[in-house]
Design a protein around this motif. Structure first.
Motif, PDB file in Angstrom:
ATOM      1  N   HIS A 119     -11.197   0.201   3.543  1.00 46.57           N
ATOM      2  CA  HIS A 119     -12.329  -0.272   2.746  1.00 46.57           C
ATOM      3  C   HIS A 119     -13.588  -0.313   3.624  1.00 46.57           C
ATOM      4  O   HIS A 119     -13.508  -0.202   4.865  1.00 46.57           O
ATOM      5  N   ARG A 161      -8.039  -2.374  -8.328  1.00 44.37           N
ATOM      6  CA  ARG A 161      -7.177  -3.421  -7.788  1.00 44.37           C
ATOM      7  C   ARG A 161      -7.830  -4.082  -6.561  1.00 44.37           C
ATOM      8  O   ARG A 161      -7.808  -5.307  -6.407  1.00 44.37           O
ATOM      9  N   TYR A 162      -8.437  -3.256  -5.669  1.00 41.80           N
ATOM     10  CA  TYR A 162      -9.114  -3.815  -4.505  1.00 41.80           C
ATOM     11  C   TYR A 162     -10.288  -4.690  -4.926  1.00 41.80           C
ATOM     12  O   TYR A 162     -10.524  -5.755  -4.349  1.00 41.80           O
ATOM     13  N   SER A 179      -3.597   5.063  -2.613  1.00 38.47           N
ATOM     14  CA  SER A 179      -4.016   3.722  -2.218  1.00 38.47           C
ATOM     15  C   SER A 179      -5.125   3.776  -1.178  1.00 38.47           C
ATOM     16  O   SER A 179      -6.028   2.937  -1.183  1.00 38.47           O
ATOM     17  N   ALA A 185     -17.770  -4.112  -4.188  1.00 39.91           N
ATOM     18  CA  ALA A 185     -16.830  -4.129  -5.308  1.00 39.91           C
ATOM     19  C   ALA A 185     -17.570  -4.176  -6.645  1.00 39.91           C
ATOM     20  O   ALA A 185     -17.196  -3.482  -7.600  1.00 39.91           O
ATOM     21  N   ALA A 215     -10.501   3.484  -1.784  1.00 37.82           N
ATOM     22  CA  ALA A 215     -11.667   3.029  -1.021  1.00 37.82           C
ATOM     23  C   ALA A 215     -12.868   3.943  -1.218  1.00 37.82           C
ATOM     24  O   ALA A 215     -14.018   3.493  -1.097  1.00 37.82           O
ATOM     25  N   HIS A 275     -15.420   2.794  -3.733  1.00 40.34           N
ATOM     26  CA  HIS A 275     -16.274   1.674  -3.370  1.00 40.34           C
ATOM     27  C   HIS A 275     -17.548   2.151  -2.675  1.00 40.34           C
ATOM     28  O   HIS A 275     -18.497   1.377  -2.515  1.00 40.34           O
ATOM     29  N   ASP A 311      -5.837   0.569   4.760  1.00 43.67           N
ATOM     30  CA  ASP A 311      -6.873  -0.375   4.330  1.00 43.67           C
ATOM     31  C   ASP A 311      -8.277   0.119   4.707  1.00 43.67           C
ATOM     32  O   ASP A 311      -9.046  -0.610   5.339  1.00 43.67           O
ATOM     33  N   ILE A 329     -10.856  -8.605  -3.971  1.00 40.20           N
ATOM     34  CA  ILE A 329     -12.055  -9.043  -3.246  1.00 40.20           C
ATOM     35  C   ILE A 329     -12.808 -10.113  -4.029  1.00 40.20           C
ATOM     36  O   ILE A 329     -13.251 -11.123  -3.475  1.00 40.20           O
ATOM     37  N   ARG A 360       0.858  -1.189   0.000  1.00 36.35           N
ATOM     38  CA  ARG A 360       0.000   0.000   0.000  1.00 36.35           C
ATOM     39  C   ARG A 360       0.890   1.233   0.000  1.00 36.35           C
ATOM     40  O   ARG A 360       1.995   1.235   0.545  1.00 36.35           O
ATOM     41  N   TRP A 412      -6.356   1.944  -7.951  1.00 38.91           N
ATOM     42  CA  TRP A 412      -6.338   1.222  -6.678  1.00 38.91           C
ATOM     43  C   TRP A 412      -7.718   0.647  -6.370  1.00 38.91           C
ATOM     44  O   TRP A 412      -7.835  -0.480  -5.866  1.00 38.91           O
TER      45      TRP A 412
END
Length: 335
Positions: free
Chosen positions: A213, A293-294, A247, A317, A251, A254, A211, A298, A162, A290
């Protein structure tokens, strides 16, 4: 020392760990009423939380223990940051767990962290059941990250996965693409390649959550014993690091695939107010990469799906991937 790829599995093992806790300054064993029997209250990809007691005001206390070797390596970063009042002062516009004690890495059973539990609704689950709540929650997260993203403290760890240049995560993305359905894979690839084509981050190493998310965000429940019940809670600081803010900002997509929340971030973050339009636009493209990528991670690597928020993260996602096709990466410079 070699460790098994799992944490304690019985209440007796957790109780044995509690007897070895080193309490933080100002905290004592007497301030915590031990639960008659520890119980597992949450499990993520890397760590398990065991409910072990409560403070005098009713706040639940949990023991956070690693499930795999990587988690053992990064949990000390979380312990160090949560225990540093200068890095995360109470004035920041979000809540986070309070560190009460720890078992150091070099102690038997270590590392482990004794933390307060933030009561409330996990944002991933809330958005799954109430999609209309997502834009407001995205705005709250944008405001929280804008305040957090300051020059990192001296010695704060650089991220391995990250906060790093996108090119360093290319192999992971390429490995996940074949595991996705074709339309999803093409959308991920397109966003990833657009991010790779953007300018790399050349600003200071900023303090990152690592992180944030929707599964690591909590909306405090009404009636919580905590005073700051209106603030978004950020939990799971194990991936905290210093580096490129993109990075963390992935989030936001999302929760708000339109990118509007990222515009709010750009209008509030200190570094962004001083940046030129090209720098801000490059950040948007890297953040979208990013986010993709997440989503790929997931959707291709479920872990403990029956016990975690993974199903809700998967829904988030897919919503983000669908939203990407409806919102082109137009140039934005904040609002």
């Amino acid at each position: 020392m070699d460790h098994p790829d799992s944490g304690p599995t019985t209440p007796a093992q957790v109780s044995a760990l509690l007897d070895r806790i080193r309490y933080e300054e100002g905290v004592s064993r007497e301030q915590i009423t031990r639960a008659p029997r520890p119980s597992r209250i949450g499990r993520g990809w890397d760590n398990t939380q065991w409910h072990v007691g409560a403070l005098e005001d009713g706040t639940r206390v949990v023991l956070r223990v690693p499930e795999r070797q990587l988690a053992r390596e990064i949990l000390p970063h979380e312990i160090a940051l949560l225990g540093d009042g200068a890095s995360l002062p109470p004035s920041l516009p979000f809540s986070r767990p309070r560190l009460l004690g720890q078992i150091p890495t070099d102690a038997p059973g270590g590392p482990a962290a004794l933390l307060t539990w933030i009561e409330g609704h996990v944002v991933a689950e809330l958005v799954r059941s109430t999609p209309g709540a997502a834009p407001d929650l995205a705005e709250q997260l944008a405001i929280a990250l804008a305040a957090l993203h300051r020059p990192a403290p001296d010695g704060h760890p650089r991220g391995r996965v990250r906060g790093v240049p996108l090119v360093r995560r290319g192999a992971a993305v390429l490995a996940e693409l074949p595991l996705l359905d074709r339309p999803t894979g093409e959308r991920v690839r397109r966003a990833w390649e657009q991010g790779l084509g953007a300018d790399v981050w050349d600003g200071p190493d900023l303090l990152l959550h690592g992180d944030p998310h929707p599964g690591n965000l909590v909306v405090p429940a009404p009636g919580s014993p905590r005073e700051d019940t209106t603030r978004l809670g950020l939990i799971d600081w194990g991936d905290t690091c210093a580096g490129d803010p993109a990075s963390d900002l992935g989030a936001l997509f999302h929760l708000d695939p339109s990118g509007g929340a990222l515009g709010i971030y750009l209008s509030r973050a200190d570094w962004a107010r001083e940046a030129d339009a090209r720098t801000r636009d490059a950040l948007v493209l890297r953040a979208r990469a990013w986010a993709a990528r997440y989503a790929a991670a997931i959707l291709s690597h479920p872990a403990h799906a029956e016990e975690t928020t993974h199903a809700a993260l998967e829904a988030s996602a897919r919503r983000m991937i669908d939203g990407m096709s409806a919102h082109s990466p137009a140039r934005r410079s904040g609002r």
